[in-house]
Design a protein around this motif. Structure first.
Motif, short mmCIF file in Angstrom:
data_model
loop_
_atom_site.label_atom_id
_atom_site.label_comp_id
_atom_site.label_asym_id
_atom_site.label_seq_id
_atom_site.Cartn_x
_atom_site.Cartn_y
_atom_site.Cartn_z
N TYR A 154 -3.98 6.68 3.15
CA TYR A 154 -4.13 6.98 1.71
C TYR A 154 -5.15 8.09 1.49
O TYR A 154 -4.93 9.03 0.72
N LYS A 186 1.53 2.66 -3.83
CA LYS A 186 0.19 3.19 -3.59
C LYS A 186 0.26 4.56 -2.89
O LYS A 186 -0.55 5.45 -3.16
N LEU A 187 1.24 4.73 -2.01
CA LEU A 187 1.42 6.02 -1.34
C LEU A 187 1.80 7.10 -2.36
O LEU A 187 1.29 8.22 -2.32
N ALA A 190 -1.12 8.07 -4.48
CA ALA A 190 -2.08 8.93 -3.76
C ALA A 190 -1.58 10.37 -3.67
O ALA A 190 -2.37 11.28 -3.45
#
Ligand code: DX5
Ligand code: ZN
Length: 218
Positions: A154, A186-187, A190
């Motif tokens: 991340y 979440k990827l 980011a």
């Protein structure tokens, strides 16, 4: 909805019925075919070579995103172009003359990608980032499907996104290894643009639905 792309990795396909798996990806919401080429030298595994990729190219109706995990990849740039690669990605750790290699790929009419192993810092791309179309961040150590996602990815995405902005680079950020429905959001938050998924797609009871879920993750 985010505009990200999904690239199922055929490394996890069922090779006894590869044609069926390719047709499934053709009909799905996937964007690219991710194709992992391993030589048993750069990585401790051997995947598949030219005859198989030729067969994939004949059946696949979406761009081929070819990830070379081989030493001296420049020996085969022309071959992969002839096999239909749209994106050709080479490891930073596998080439000495990266600038020349990236430009050779582009001159052959393909998009050029650079891949970083988990331990390789993104800052090392400062001198080349403006010239590349794709940066693939390995989120596992390359060589095998189905490994555990490395959490420090991340932070690398955030740093890479900043570098891309500073250098006005067109590069997409692709994440490869251990991507699943739990970490996809979440990827993307980011800064990831392309999610590769092997095990998550092909080991799922309903691969097209899993591809759809990855594609619709926000
Ligand atoms: C690993 C390959 C990956 C692999 C990912 O060296 O580069 O593309 O297929 O597999 P999963 O998604 O199962 O981690
Ligand atoms: Zn890969």
């Amino acid at each position: 909805m985010s505009q990200h792309l999904v690239a199922p990795s055929l490394l996890s396909a069922d090779f006894t019925r590869l044609g069926d798996d390719i047709e499934m990806v053709n009909r799905s919401e996937a964007d690219w075919f991710h194709i992992d080429v391993m030589d048993g030298v750069f990585v401790p595994n051997i995947s598949f070579g030219m005859p198989v990729i030729k067969a994939i190219g004949k059946t696949a109706k979406k761009p081929l995103d070819v990830h070379l995990m081989i030493v001296k990849p420049e020996r085969y740039f022309e071959t992969f172009r002839d096999l239909g690669a749209a994106y050709l990605s080479i490891h930073y750790e596998a080439v000495t003359h990266l600038h020349r290699a990236v430009h050779q790929i582009r001159e052959l009419g393909m998009k050029a990608g650079v891949v970083l192993n988990p331990h390789t810092p993104v800052q090392l791309l400062e001198g080349i980032i403006a010239d590349v179309d794709l940066v693939l961040l390995m989120s596992v150590n390359p060589g095998f499907g189905g490994q555990k996602f490395i959490e420090s990815t991340y932070e690398k995405i955030v740093k890479l996104k900043k570098l891309i902005g500073e250098k006005h680079s067109p590069a997409l950020i692709e994440i490869d290894g251990g991507v699943d429905l739990k970490n996809a959001g979440k990827l993307l938050a980011a800064g990831a643009d392309v999610l590769v998924a092997g095990n998550t797609v092909f080991s799922s009871p309903d691969p097209p639905a899993t591809i759809r879920a990855l594609k619709h993750t926000v």
